[in-house]
Write an enzyme that holds these catalytic residues in place. Structure first.
Site, PDB file in Angstrom:
ATOM      1  N   ARG A   1       0.817  -1.214   0.000  1.00 10.29           N
ATOM      2  CA  ARG A   1       0.000   0.000   0.000  1.00 10.29           C
ATOM      3  C   ARG A   1       0.852   1.266   0.000  1.00 10.29           C
ATOM      4  O   ARG A   1       0.434   2.290  -0.538  1.00 10.29           O
ATOM      5  CB  ARG A   1      -0.926   0.015   1.211  1.00 10.29           C
TER       6      ARG A   1
ATOM      7  N   LYS B   1     -19.058 -16.061   5.632  1.00 11.11           N
ATOM      8  CA  LYS B   1     -20.460 -16.043   6.046  1.00 11.11           C
ATOM      9  C   LYS B   1     -21.411 -15.492   4.992  1.00 11.11           C
ATOM     10  O   LYS B   1     -21.111 -14.504   4.324  1.00 11.11           O
ATOM     11  CB  LYS B   1     -20.605 -15.149   7.281  1.00 11.11           C
TER      12      LYS B   1
HETATM   13  P1  ADP Z   1     -12.862 -11.798   2.099  1.00  9.19           P
HETATM   14  O1  ADP Z   1     -12.008 -11.153   3.173  1.00  9.19           O
HETATM   15  O2  ADP Z   1     -12.084 -12.047   0.853  1.00  9.19           O
HETATM   16  O3  ADP Z   1     -14.131 -11.032   1.851  1.00  9.19           O
HETATM   17  P2  ADP Z   1     -14.055 -13.630   4.002  1.00  9.19           P
HETATM   18  O4  ADP Z   1     -13.518 -12.803   5.124  1.00  9.19           O
HETATM   19  O5  ADP Z   1     -15.509 -13.630   3.782  1.00  9.19           O
HETATM   20  O6  ADP Z   1     -13.287 -13.266   2.633  1.00  9.19           O
HETATM   21  O7  ADP Z   1     -13.673 -15.172   4.243  1.00  9.19           O
HETATM   22  C1  ADP Z   1     -12.375 -15.668   4.330  1.00  9.19           C
HETATM   23  C2  ADP Z   1     -12.275 -16.779   5.338  1.00  9.19           C
HETATM   24  O8  ADP Z   1     -13.209 -17.821   5.107  1.00  9.19           O
HETATM   25  C3  ADP Z   1     -10.910 -17.417   5.275  1.00  9.19           C
HETATM   26  O9  ADP Z   1     -10.262 -17.250   6.509  1.00  9.19           O
HETATM   27  C4  ADP Z   1     -11.206 -18.892   4.993  1.00  9.19           C
HETATM   28  O10 ADP Z   1     -10.353 -19.791   5.663  1.00  9.19           O
HETATM   29  C5  ADP Z   1     -12.620 -19.044   5.502  1.00  9.19           C
HETATM   30  N1  ADP Z   1     -13.275 -20.222   4.914  1.00  9.19           N
HETATM   31  C6  ADP Z   1     -13.526 -20.481   3.626  1.00  9.19           C
HETATM   32  N2  ADP Z   1     -14.120 -21.678   3.466  1.00  9.19           N
HETATM   33  C7  ADP Z   1     -14.247 -22.207   4.700  1.00  9.19           C
HETATM   34  C8  ADP Z   1     -14.803 -23.433   5.207  1.00  9.19           C
HETATM   35  N3  ADP Z   1     -15.330 -24.347   4.402  1.00  9.19           N
HETATM   36  N4  ADP Z   1     -14.786 -23.619   6.547  1.00  9.19           N
HETATM   37  C9  ADP Z   1     -14.248 -22.698   7.363  1.00  9.19           C
HETATM   38  N5  ADP Z   1     -13.720 -21.526   6.952  1.00  9.19           N
HETATM   39  C10 ADP Z   1     -13.716 -21.279   5.639  1.00  9.19           C
END
Ligand code: ADP
Ligand code: MG
Length: 386
Positions: free
Chosen positions: A34, A193
């Protein structure tokens, strides 16, 4: 919105709102992406005779002065990257700071963390006025905070002629490609989520030709389709909404998953005592085939628990599918971008948004307060002073 690089800046003090919210360990910046991104702009503005008064936040000190959230390590890294002295000031407002800034000419100053003052996040008018006293012009180059009405991106624009920075403008140009996408337009949504991303899923199921679901959020959809999800992260309260979304026919859900014991099962055979941590090989293939036909792809959210092998395989397969061939590929979200960088695939995409939550809100079609404020700030007034 006017670009700071088209403004007359000679002998002006520019209050430059940067996004220097970078990871720091033991007083050292561990990822300076950044900071690096701002260097070309800072050099140009300096060469044109401006004085740069840079302001940023770092982390969540919650309105208190806390040493671990000091921007001092950023000042040191900035100095190295610019090859020029950076004056670091221990606060961002007050008469001592005003005096120090006023006596500086054609130099670079970095102010201490804006969020040491609770007024920053309260969009406080008086605090904004105090910040404005440090400069003649304001520039917002911090897209990642522009979805917040905070004093340094919102209230400030009432007090100074305001401009957009190149990084912010580039984010808007890139993300705007999704407003009139070349079709087929495919959205890939994973991550933690459903509840975090309801509006995003709703918006994209309207705009995209297909939405491919993975990540932990897939289990809420799998439950909505009548499957047992065992101990996987399932949001029971959101099952009805997921059911409604499934009726749009745009949503694709996995056919197989990888369990916490590393075995792959059909989504119809998930045991009660197991959690699913990734999309299975069959799903990877099905999704990759859909992605192969796309002209535009937007991706947010890792498809599995990518931080832990072998549960990164789904994310890796989908990343490769998106990177392959000629298409516009836009990636948003903090963990998604981190996943791609960890996999060494960053260069393969059209755009990796640094915007995090701001990028998602932009795509949802929301008005971002920081950007709306730049539109409102009238050119006439700016031209008089700037
Ligand atoms: P972003 O920051 O890109 O918007 P999120 O914060 O929504 O993404 O989600 C990322 C997290 O979701 C990661 O830490 C990943 O490990 C977790 N994750 C993805 N699939 C699973 C799963 N099946 N079970 C548990 N955690 C998961
Ligand atoms: Mg995240």
């Amino acid at each position: 919105m006017r670009n700071i690089l088209s403004a007359r800046v000679r002998n002006k003090h520019i209050l430059f709102r940067a996004d220097y919210n970078v990871p720091i360990k033991n007083g050292t910046v561990t990822n300076d992406k950044r900071i690096r991104a701002t260097i070309p702009t800072l050099k140009k503005l300096l060469a044109r005779g401006a004085t740069l008064v840079i302001a940023s936040h770092l982390g969540r000190p919650e309105g208190k002065k806390r040493a671990e959230f000091s921007l001092a390590p950023v000042a040191r890294r900035l100095e190295k990257l610019l090859g020029k002295k950076v004056e670091f000031l221990p606060d961002c407002t007050g008469s001592a700071i005003e005096r120090a800034v006023a006596t500086s000419k054609n130099r670079i100053i970095l102010l201490e963390n804006l969020r040491f003052h609770p007024e920053e996040e309260h969009n406080d008018a008086h605090f904004a006025k105090q910040l404005a006293r440090l400069a003649n012009i304001y520039c917002n180059d911090a897209f990642g905070v522009s979805h917040r009405a905070h004093a340094s991106v919102h209230a400030i624009t009432r007090h100074l002629p305001s401009f957009a920075g190149p990084l912010l403008l580039n984010e808007i140009t890139m993300l705007s490609a999704l407003k009139k996408p070349k079709r087929p337009f495919i959205a890939v949504l994973g991550g933690a989520k459903v509840s975090d991303k309801i509006q995003l899923i709703e918006q994209l199921s309207k705009k995209a030709d297909a939405v491919l679901i993975g990540g932990a959020m897939m289990f809420t959809f799998l439950a909505a389709a009548g499957n047992e999800t065992g101990t996987s992260k399932t949001e029971k309260d959101y099952v009805p909404l997921a059911r409604k979304l499934l009726r749009t026919k745009k949503i694709n859900i996995p056919t197989d998953v990888v369990l916490d014991n590393k075995k792959t099962v059909s989504v119809h055979a998930l045991p009660k005592n197991r959690a699913g941590l990734d999309i299975g090989p069959e799903t990877r293939e099905l999704y990759s085939a859909i992605i192969a036909r796309a002209k535009t792809v937007f991706w947010n959210g890792p498809l599995g628990l990518f931080e832990k092998k072998p549960f990164d395989a789904g994310t890796l397969a989908i990343a490769r599918a998106i990177a392959h061939g000629k298409k516009v590929s836009i990636i948003g979200g903090g963990d998604s971008v981190a996943a791609i960088e960890k996999l060494g695939l960053a260069k393969k995409f059209t755009h990796l948004s640094t915007g995090g939550g701001a990028a998602l809100e932009f795509i949802e079609g929301k008005t971002l307060p920081g950007i709306a404020a730049l539109h409102k700030n009238k050119p006439k007034r700016a031209d008089k002073r700037a």
